[in-house]
Design a protein around this motif. Structure first.
Motif, PDB file in Angstrom:
ATOM      1  N   TYR A 104       9.314  -1.390  -1.598  1.00 27.43           N
ATOM      2  CA  TYR A 104       7.905  -1.288  -1.190  1.00 27.43           C
ATOM      3  C   TYR A 104       7.319  -2.683  -1.154  1.00 27.43           C
ATOM      4  O   TYR A 104       7.644  -3.506  -2.009  1.00 27.43           O
ATOM      5  CB  TYR A 104       7.092  -0.439  -2.195  1.00 27.43           C
ATOM      6  N   VAL A 141       3.578  -4.614  -1.236  1.00 22.98           N
ATOM      7  CA  VAL A 141       2.163  -4.390  -1.541  1.00 22.98           C
ATOM      8  C   VAL A 141       1.434  -5.707  -1.304  1.00 22.98           C
ATOM      9  O   VAL A 141       1.780  -6.717  -1.927  1.00 22.98           O
ATOM     10  CB  VAL A 141       1.973  -3.951  -3.015  1.00 22.98           C
ATOM     11  N   TYR A 179       1.950  -1.296   1.687  1.00 18.16           N
ATOM     12  CA  TYR A 179       0.585  -0.955   1.259  1.00 18.16           C
ATOM     13  C   TYR A 179      -0.249  -2.225   1.324  1.00 18.16           C
ATOM     14  O   TYR A 179       0.260  -3.306   1.026  1.00 18.16           O
ATOM     15  CB  TYR A 179       0.583  -0.454  -0.189  1.00 18.16           C
ATOM     16  N   LYS A 216      -2.904   0.389  10.364  1.00 16.26           N
ATOM     17  CA  LYS A 216      -2.598   1.807  10.114  1.00 16.26           C
ATOM     18  C   LYS A 216      -1.708   2.357  11.232  1.00 16.26           C
ATOM     19  O   LYS A 216      -0.787   3.124  10.968  1.00 16.26           O
ATOM     20  CB  LYS A 216      -3.886   2.626   9.966  1.00 16.26           C
ATOM     21  N   ASN A 262       1.308   1.053   8.207  1.00 13.73           N
ATOM     22  CA  ASN A 262       0.941   0.513   6.893  1.00 13.73           C
ATOM     23  C   ASN A 262      -0.071   1.441   6.230  1.00 13.73           C
ATOM     24  O   ASN A 262      -0.828   2.132   6.911  1.00 13.73           O
ATOM     25  CB  ASN A 262       0.331  -0.876   7.046  1.00 13.73           C
ATOM     26  N   ILE A 263      -0.095   1.419   4.901  1.00 10.66           N
ATOM     27  CA  ILE A 263      -0.964   2.334   4.150  1.00 10.66           C
ATOM     28  C   ILE A 263      -2.072   1.534   3.483  1.00 10.66           C
ATOM     29  O   ILE A 263      -1.792   0.615   2.697  1.00 10.66           O
ATOM     30  CB  ILE A 263      -0.139   3.108   3.098  1.00 10.66           C
ATOM     31  N   ILE A 278      -5.047   0.832   0.926  1.00  8.85           N
ATOM     32  CA  ILE A 278      -5.590   1.207  -0.381  1.00  8.85           C
ATOM     33  C   ILE A 278      -7.065   0.838  -0.309  1.00  8.85           C
ATOM     34  O   ILE A 278      -7.410  -0.346  -0.346  1.00  8.85           O
ATOM     35  CB  ILE A 278      -4.888   0.465  -1.530  1.00  8.85           C
ATOM     36  N   ILE A 323      -0.480   4.085  -5.336  1.00  4.51           N
ATOM     37  CA  ILE A 323       0.896   3.970  -4.843  1.00  4.51           C
ATOM     38  C   ILE A 323       1.785   5.042  -5.464  1.00  4.51           C
ATOM     39  O   ILE A 323       2.566   5.705  -4.770  1.00  4.51           O
ATOM     40  CB  ILE A 323       1.447   2.551  -5.116  1.00  4.51           C
ATOM     41  N   ASP A 363       0.989   8.364  -3.863  1.00  2.00           N
ATOM     42  CA  ASP A 363       1.496   8.395  -2.495  1.00  2.00           C
ATOM     43  C   ASP A 363       3.013   8.598  -2.482  1.00  2.00           C
ATOM     44  O   ASP A 363       3.536   9.387  -1.695  1.00  2.00           O
ATOM     45  CB  ASP A 363       1.118   7.100  -1.766  1.00  2.00           C
TER      46      ASP A 363
END
Length: 194
Positions: free
Chosen positions: A89, A91, A124, A147, A151-152, A154, A181, A184
């Motif tokens: 992942y 971030v 993220y 998006k 991508n996510i 926060i 996270i 999710d």
């Protein structure tokens, strides 16, 4: 909410140059406490807000911030592809307006963006900026594009901002980033609710 879902996961934390970068020391500690392995990539500007030494001490890994080690002319190239492939992942926190714009447009002028553009894992990002910037059409366009790329986001929190303004744009608190996270990841587990 269990944080055990983070145990053993490899998290690549990208830190960009906003005042909220000082909170990344706490964020790294929380990831480590949850059992994750952490490596950090910093933009050159972020080093004004938090030191690489702090983040390398907490992550127990060297921190990457340039394509090569300036102190050592015989140093090897920092391989952004290898970093990107290492991660389960990625971030990006804080994600400044500048960094998000670069991510959205593929404007690759630092190691963080090069690593992001090479990543194959879920990404993220935790926006952090002043209220006016947060509402600017170019920022909203970056959100939409990022998006759309999968991508996510926060979401930023409302509150007192560094400028003295109050409103949306504060980076989510480290505890909330980790919880977001973890939730999710849990929601995406194949046997969820089975």
């Amino acid at each position: 909410m269990s944080m055990t879902v983070l145990s053993g996961k490899k998290i690549l934390l990208g830190v960009s140059g906003g005042i909220a970068a000082y909170k990344t020391a706490h964020l790294v500690r929380l990831f480590i406490k949850a059992g994750a392995h952490v490596q950090v990539v910093m933009t050159p500007a972020s080093k004004d807000f938090v030191t690489p030494l702090t983040l390398s001490t907490l992550s127990k890994n060297p921190v990457h911030s340039s394509f090569y080690n300036e102190e050592d002319e015989n140093a090897t190239w920092n391989n952004h592809v290898e970093l990107a492939l290492w991660a389960d992942y990625m971030v990006i926190a804080p994600a400044t307006a500048n960094t998000m714009s670069k991510m959205a447009n593929g404007n690759c002028d630092n190691l963080l963006i090069a690593t992001y553009l090479s990543s194959k894992c879920p990404v993220y990002f935790a926006p952090a900026m002043d209220l006016d910037m947060y509402k600017h059409p170019s920022t909203l366009e970056s959100f939409t594009k990022l998006k759309k790329f999968g991508n996510i986001i926060i979401p930023a929190e409302k509150g007192e901002l560094a400028s003295g303004l109050s409103g949306e744009g504060r980076m989510a608190e480290p505890e909330n980033i980790v919880a977001f996270i973890a939730k999710d990841m849990e929601d995406k587990l194949p046997l969820k609710e089975k």
